[in-house]
Design an enzyme around this catalytic site. Structure first.
Site, mmCIF file in Angstrom:
data_model
loop_
_atom_site.group_PDB
_atom_site.id
_atom_site.type_symbol
_atom_site.label_atom_id
_atom_site.label_comp_id
_atom_site.label_asym_id
_atom_site.label_seq_id
_atom_site.Cartn_x
_atom_site.Cartn_y
_atom_site.Cartn_z
ATOM 1 N N ASN A 11 0.863 -1.180 0.000
ATOM 2 C CA ASN A 11 0.000 0.000 0.000
ATOM 3 C C ASN A 11 0.902 1.234 0.000
ATOM 4 O OD1 ASN A 11 -1.831 2.035 0.505
ATOM 5 N ND2 ASN A 11 -2.300 1.389 2.604
ATOM 6 N N TRP A 12 0.999 1.861 -1.167
ATOM 7 C CA TRP A 12 1.898 3.022 -1.287
ATOM 8 C C TRP A 12 1.312 4.265 -0.630
ATOM 9 C CZ3 TRP A 12 4.082 3.090 -7.043
ATOM 10 C CH2 TRP A 12 4.829 1.933 -7.263
ATOM 11 N N LYS A 13 0.037 4.196 -0.270
ATOM 12 C CA LYS A 13 -0.661 5.360 0.304
ATOM 13 C C LYS A 13 -0.505 6.575 -0.623
ATOM 14 C CE LYS A 13 0.067 3.398 4.826
ATOM 15 N NZ LYS A 13 0.016 3.590 6.255
ATOM 16 N N HIS A 96 -9.414 0.761 5.160
ATOM 17 C CA HIS A 96 -8.129 0.968 5.837
ATOM 18 C C HIS A 96 -8.362 1.899 7.029
ATOM 19 C CE1 HIS A 96 -4.037 2.340 6.605
ATOM 20 N NE2 HIS A 96 -3.630 1.278 5.946
ATOM 21 N N GLU A 98 -6.832 4.339 8.070
ATOM 22 C CA GLU A 98 -6.688 5.777 7.778
ATOM 23 C C GLU A 98 -7.961 6.321 7.148
ATOM 24 O OE1 GLU A 98 -2.970 5.450 5.668
ATOM 25 O OE2 GLU A 98 -1.980 4.964 7.552
ATOM 26 N N GLU A 166 -5.211 -5.341 10.766
ATOM 27 C CA GLU A 166 -4.209 -4.296 10.959
ATOM 28 C C GLU A 166 -4.485 -3.557 12.270
ATOM 29 O OE1 GLU A 166 -2.269 -3.022 7.080
ATOM 30 O OE2 GLU A 166 -4.091 -1.855 7.253
ATOM 31 N N GLY A 172 2.461 2.033 10.770
ATOM 32 C CA GLY A 172 3.380 3.158 10.604
ATOM 33 C C GLY A 172 4.086 3.577 11.874
ATOM 34 N N SER A 210 3.565 -2.379 10.374
ATOM 35 C CA SER A 210 5.031 -2.340 10.543
ATOM 36 C C SER A 210 5.700 -3.657 10.158
ATOM 37 C CB SER A 210 5.392 -1.916 11.970
ATOM 38 O OG SER A 210 4.929 -0.609 12.232
ATOM 39 N N GLY A 231 2.817 -1.228 4.350
ATOM 40 C CA GLY A 231 2.797 0.193 4.021
ATOM 41 C C GLY A 231 4.199 0.693 3.720
ATOM 42 N N GLY A 232 4.851 1.241 4.733
ATOM 43 C CA GLY A 232 6.154 1.895 4.562
ATOM 44 C C GLY A 232 7.167 1.062 3.782
HETATM 45 C C1 PEP Z 1 -0.701 -0.004 6.210
HETATM 46 O O1 PEP Z 1 -0.777 1.171 5.944
HETATM 47 O O2 PEP Z 1 -1.583 -0.771 5.842
HETATM 48 C C2 PEP Z 1 0.461 -0.477 6.942
HETATM 49 C C3 PEP Z 1 0.434 -1.689 7.424
HETATM 50 O O3 PEP Z 1 1.506 0.407 7.087
HETATM 51 P P1 PEP Z 1 2.950 0.085 7.711
HETATM 52 O O4 PEP Z 1 3.447 -1.185 7.092
HETATM 53 O O5 PEP Z 1 3.788 1.267 7.353
HETATM 54 O O6 PEP Z 1 2.760 -0.059 9.184
#
Ligand code: PEP
Length: 251
Positions: A11-13, A96, A98, A166, A172, A210, A231-232
């Site tokens: 997920n590049w957001k 998600h 967010e 999640e 994040g 993470s 994500g990251g």
């Molecule tokens: C996400 O945004 O779905 C996520 C899991 O982010 P991260 O891996 O950065 O925690």
């Protein structure tokens, strides 16, 4: 019973422009051959067409990060599921945390979006997860069960549904759920899916929060963890591919 192929979704957001997005997609595609896991890139909407072209003919799938519940109309700024399909998407993330937190999406909204995804021929990746306050108060399992029940679209099957657990406090933050915490929640999700869907045992349940190359082997080795939503680390091709390489062929 053959277990489902793991799915490693990036997920590049709201990150990436044409130049770096092209380079990142190209690097992921180049490193994707021979992996046991299915790879998925969910770029920002502006880059979906570009990433789809980069991924053409490869095993890398492309997905959206959100969709509207309606197939089209006067919804300025929104994207309809059939539009994602038209661009070559196979998946779309819905619910998600967010979106739930920053855009006020409720389970019923997520359910409607997931239903729209299925109607458009996409698979829905339905995200659920507890906040830190909910975990600290011991409410994790009821919260997860409630979110799942409220967010699942009618008519879903293992071919059209992925669930992503999640924990909000792990997204994040660099704070990862422990193997025991992940196992407990994934077992609950598996039970709930089994009670609701005839092929609930085959629905892929991803862990997200993470996930990095150094914790991927232990997280992806937990029972009922069928992949990761990243994500990251998905913004770094080497890290993303290292996570994908940690996914077992079958368990
Ligand atoms: C996400 O945004 O779905 C996520 C899991 O982010 P991260 O891996 O950065 O925690």
């Amino acid at each position: 019973m053959t277990l489902p192929r793991p799915l490693i979704a990036g997920n590049w957001k709201m990150n990436g422009h044409v130049a770096d997005g092209t380079a990142l997609a190209r690097a992921v595609v180049a490193g994707s051959a021979g992996l046991a896991a299915e790879l998925l890139i969910c770029p920002p909407a502006t880059l979906i067409g570009l990433v789809a072209r980069e991924a053409e003919g490869s095993a890398v799938a492309v997905g959206g990060q959100d969709c509207h519940a309606k197939p089209g109309g006067a919804f300025t700024g929104d994207i309809a599921a059939p539009m994602l399909k038209d661009l070559g998407c196979r998946y779309v993330i819905v619910g998600h945390s967010e979106r739930r937190t920053l855009h006020g999406e409720r389970d019923s909204d997520v359910q409607a979006k997931a239903g729209a995804a299925l109607a458009a021929g996409l698979a829905a990746i339905v995200c659920i997860g507890e906040t830190l306050a909910e975990r600290d108060s011991g409410a994790t399992l009821p919260v997860i069960a409630r979110q799942l029940a409220g967010s699942l679209p009618a008519g879903a099957s293992a071919a059209t549904l992925v669930v992503a657990y999640e924990p909000v406090w792990a997204i994040g933050t660099g704070r990862v759920a422990s193997v025991d915490q992940v196992a407990e929640v994934h077992a609950l999700i598996r039970r709930e899916l089994g009670a609701r869907l005839s092929d609930g045992a085959m629905v892929r349940i991803l862990y997200g929060g993470s996930v990095k190359p150094d914790n991927a082997v232990s997280l992806l080795g937990v029972a009922d963890v069928d992949g990761a939503l990243v994500g990251g680390a998905s913004l770094d091709a080497k890290a993303f591919l290292a996570i994908a390489a940690a996914a077992p062929a079958r368990r």
